[in-house]
Motif scaffolding. Structure first.
Motif, PDB file in Angstrom:
ATOM      1  N   ALA A 254      38.779 -52.999 122.394  1.00  8.39           N
ATOM      2  CA  ALA A 254      37.938 -52.982 121.196  1.00  8.39           C
ATOM      3  C   ALA A 254      36.460 -52.866 121.518  1.00  8.39           C
ATOM      4  O   ALA A 254      35.699 -52.253 120.770  1.00  8.39           O
ATOM      5  CB  ALA A 254      38.192 -54.231 120.357  1.00  8.39           C
TER       6      ALA A 254
ATOM      7  N   LYS B 116      35.015 -55.666 111.864  1.00  4.12           N
ATOM      8  CA  LYS B 116      34.768 -55.072 113.182  1.00  4.12           C
ATOM      9  C   LYS B 116      33.277 -54.988 113.471  1.00  4.12           C
ATOM     10  O   LYS B 116      32.842 -55.162 114.618  1.00  4.12           O
ATOM     11  CB  LYS B 116      35.402 -53.688 113.276  1.00  4.12           C
ATOM     12  CG  LYS B 116      35.393 -53.142 114.698  1.00  4.12           C
ATOM     13  CD  LYS B 116      36.416 -52.058 114.912  1.00  4.12           C
ATOM     14  CE  LYS B 116      36.477 -51.672 116.388  1.00  4.12           C
ATOM     15  NZ  LYS B 116      37.454 -50.608 116.656  1.00  4.12           N
TER      16      LYS B 116
ATOM     17  N   THR C 201      38.050 -54.288 106.887  1.00  2.00           N
ATOM     18  CA  THR C 201      38.177 -54.174 108.348  1.00  2.00           C
ATOM     19  C   THR C 201      36.912 -53.604 108.987  1.00  2.00           C
ATOM     20  O   THR C 201      36.560 -53.985 110.101  1.00  2.00           O
ATOM     21  CB  THR C 201      39.399 -53.310 108.719  1.00  2.00           C
ATOM     22  OG1 THR C 201      39.297 -52.035 108.069  1.00  2.00           O
ATOM     23  CG2 THR C 201      40.687 -54.003 108.315  1.00  2.00           C
TER      24      THR C 201
ATOM     25  N   TYR D 209      35.916 -56.626 117.026  1.00  2.00           N
ATOM     26  CA  TYR D 209      37.337 -56.402 117.287  1.00  2.00           C
ATOM     27  C   TYR D 209      38.098 -56.456 115.970  1.00  2.00           C
ATOM     28  O   TYR D 209      37.598 -56.958 114.958  1.00  2.00           O
ATOM     29  CB  TYR D 209      37.902 -57.421 118.285  1.00  2.00           C
ATOM     30  CG  TYR D 209      37.780 -58.867 117.872  1.00  2.00           C
ATOM     31  CD1 TYR D 209      38.789 -59.510 117.153  1.00  2.00           C
ATOM     32  CD2 TYR D 209      36.654 -59.625 118.227  1.00  2.00           C
ATOM     33  CE1 TYR D 209      38.683 -60.845 116.791  1.00  2.00           C
ATOM     34  CE2 TYR D 209      36.536 -60.953 117.876  1.00  2.00           C
ATOM     35  CZ  TYR D 209      37.552 -61.569 117.145  1.00  2.00           C
ATOM     36  OH  TYR D 209      37.446 -62.892 116.787  1.00  2.00           O
ATOM     37  N   LEU D 210      39.301 -55.905 115.995  1.00  2.00           N
ATOM     38  CA  LEU D 210      40.154 -55.846 114.807  1.00  2.00           C
ATOM     39  C   LEU D 210      41.539 -56.396 115.178  1.00  2.00           C
ATOM     40  O   LEU D 210      42.082 -56.059 116.234  1.00  2.00           O
ATOM     41  CB  LEU D 210      40.279 -54.402 114.316  1.00  2.00           C
ATOM     42  CG  LEU D 210      41.267 -54.127 113.184  1.00  2.00           C
ATOM     43  CD1 LEU D 210      40.746 -54.737 111.885  1.00  2.00           C
ATOM     44  CD2 LEU D 210      41.472 -52.622 113.003  1.00  2.00           C
TER      45      LEU D 210
END
Length: 518
Positions: free
Chosen positions: A127, A87, A83, A92-93
């Motif tokens: 984000a 990111k 992750t 963004y996640l």
């Protein structure tokens, strides 16, 4: 499958989604739902494909396969490394349960939750600043979607399932971006006059962009600015005529938050690098921008609102955008205010095109003084009069004014392109052939009977700096010359035939015993 076929298939799938909302609200409203949810699917699909590539070093066979691999990784001990990498690259996640792929599964099993989609929107917006307020125009709880919660949720669920039919990543080139642009154009057609706020019809825009690109095709790192960018279509079409489209830097400003969001989505879906996007949501005239070191551009292109009102406060007289002209455009007509704003931000070697009503060519008072100053400076390169009813927001004929800061001479090319169009049901169309013809007239820069005239500065000065196109191009058709002798001969012939017919009738009357004579 050709790129054109791919594009048409994708366009049809996406446009079919509009049928779910058509009838519940007008096109100006439901465009936000369809375009916004398509954009979220794109972000989600990009995310899952990137995750799959990081994990499996390849491309997934389907979004379901990508989701499965990502979900397994999410539940593993190595989740944080994955992750963090995602990111870092995408800014963004998306958690597995908020991916578009998972929402489609839920929709098919009648377990779809609007709350999940709303949370997904919120997470993207928070984000990174580049996504701030991106989905602010989508009200998933609107009563326009249905009379109660169940029907509202069902409408959104149906829309999610319809949009999922579109393979947003399995296409070549600019197919996705072009399909998105197609949808914007279709919404503009349905919306009518309101479309002027966000869309310039494709071929008039193409003409303006191709003029701007002449001599700029080889610039690597070309900078382009549209201070009234709408959906950014004028900016994006420039890439088709650049030899280095991936390096173009886009600058745009837009007053409407809704349209600003649309422009941001449009650039992203066309694959424009975040580093090359410089967009702002603000009032162009009241808030000059950009003000930093990069504030002049190779290309300025714009289609501002015609004859709009603006504040015209006294502070504008000392504003460097307007101070050189000594007067301000009238408060009720901001046409020259937009023109001067754009021209101020043009490089010495740049080209500017602007769509404006014909009134800017001949109106007097302050506008006349501004026009005279521009002409004396040699800033106006060409005036192109287009056909009526080409634009969604007005049926009047519009002109393109071409401006440059550095030219040899002060002549002005006039082009009357009012006959260059194809009639349509609701509005006229500028065809690709029309665009090519007008562009050729512009490049040739010479007199063509009834179509083009290169006017000297002296000629313009004698016309009191009035640029009304009919003063320079006579498009009237001459009456055919009449041969008096031929007319007289025909009259004599007619008289003889009348006399002959009268004699025959008189003879017939006599045979019938009638005393009537002609």
């Amino acid at each position: 499958m050709t790129e054109n076929t791919e594009s048409k298939e994708l366009q049809q799938v996406l446009w079919d989604g509009a049928n779910i909302l058509r009838g519940k609200m007008d096109a100006n409203e439901y465009k936000n739902y369809l375009l916004g949810i398509v954009f979220y699917k794109y972000l989600s699909d990009v995310y899952l494909v990137k995750a799959y590539d990081l994990l499996e070093d390849g491309k997934p066979a389907s979004m379901d396969e990508a989701f499965q691999v990502y979900e397994e990784a999410w539940n593993s001990d190595d989740r944080e490394d994955l992750t963090d990498e995602l990111k870092s690259e995408l800014h963004y996640l998306i958690t597995p349960e908020l991916t578009f792929t998972k929402m489609v599964r839920d929709a098919r099993e009648n377990k779809f939750s609007r709350e999940s989609l709303q949370t997904a929107f919120n997470n993207i917006e928070q984000a990174d600043t580049r996504f701030a307020n991106m989905f602010s125009d989508i009200d998933l709880y609107s009563t326009r979607l249905g009379v109660n919660d169940t029907k509202q949720a069902a409408t959104v669920s149906d829309l999610v399932k319809a949009i999922d039919r579109a393979d947003l990543l399995g296409h070549s080139g600019d197919v996705l971006g072009d399909a998105y642009e197609y949808m914007i154009g279709q919404f503009a057609s349905e919306t009518g006059k309101k479309a002027g706020e966000f869309y310039t019809p494709k071929n008039p825009g193409t003409l303006a962009d191709r003029i701007c690109m002449i001599g700029h095709e080889d610039i690597q790192g070309l900078s382009a600015y549209d201070p009234c960018m709408g959906s950014a279509s004028l900016l994006l079409h420039l890439r088709k005529y650049s030899h280095h489209p991936e390096y173009i830097k886009y600058y745009g400003q837009e007053l409407s938050q809704t349209t600003y969001n649309l422009a941001r989505m449009n650039l992203i879906l066309h694959g424009v690098s975040p580093d090359n996007q410089h967009l702002r949501n603000a009032d162009t005239l009241d808030a000059d921008w950009p003000m930093d070191e990069e504030n002049v551009f190779d290309i300025v292109t714009m289609n501002p609102p015609y004859s709009a009102h603006y504040s015209a406060n006294s502070g504008f007289l000392t504003d460097p955008r307007f101070s050189s002209y000594g007067v301000l455009p009238p408060k009720s007509k901001a046409d020259y205010a937009f023109l001067l704003h754009g021209f101020y931000h043009l490089k010495q070697t740049g080209t500017m095109t602007i769509f404006l009503p014909h009134g800017v060519l001949f109106r007097g008072a302050a506008e006349g003084k501004i026009r005279q100053k521009l002409l004396e400076d040699g800033s106006i390169d060409a005036v192109i009069g287009l056909a009526p009813n080409l634009f969604y927001n007005t049926s009047i004929p519009v002109c393109i004014v071409v401006l440059k800061k550095k030219r040899d001479g002060r002549d002005v090319l006039f082009i009357d392109a009012s006959k260059q169009f194809e009639s349509g049901k609701n509005q006229n169309q500028l065809t690709s052939e029309n665009v090519d013809h007008i562009l050729e007239l512009y490049k040739e820069r010479k007199d063509v009977d009834k179509e083009a005239h290169l006017a000297s500065f002296d000629e313009i000065e004698k016309n009191d700096f009035n640029l009304n196109i009919p003063r320079y191009i006579d498009t009237s058709e001459r009456e055919p010359q009449i041969d008096i002798r031929e007319v007289y001969a025909n009259l004599q012939k007619d008289d003889e035939e009348i006399k002959k017919s009268s004699e025959e009738l008189n003879k017939a009357f006599a045979e019938l015993g009638l005393s009537v004579r002609l």
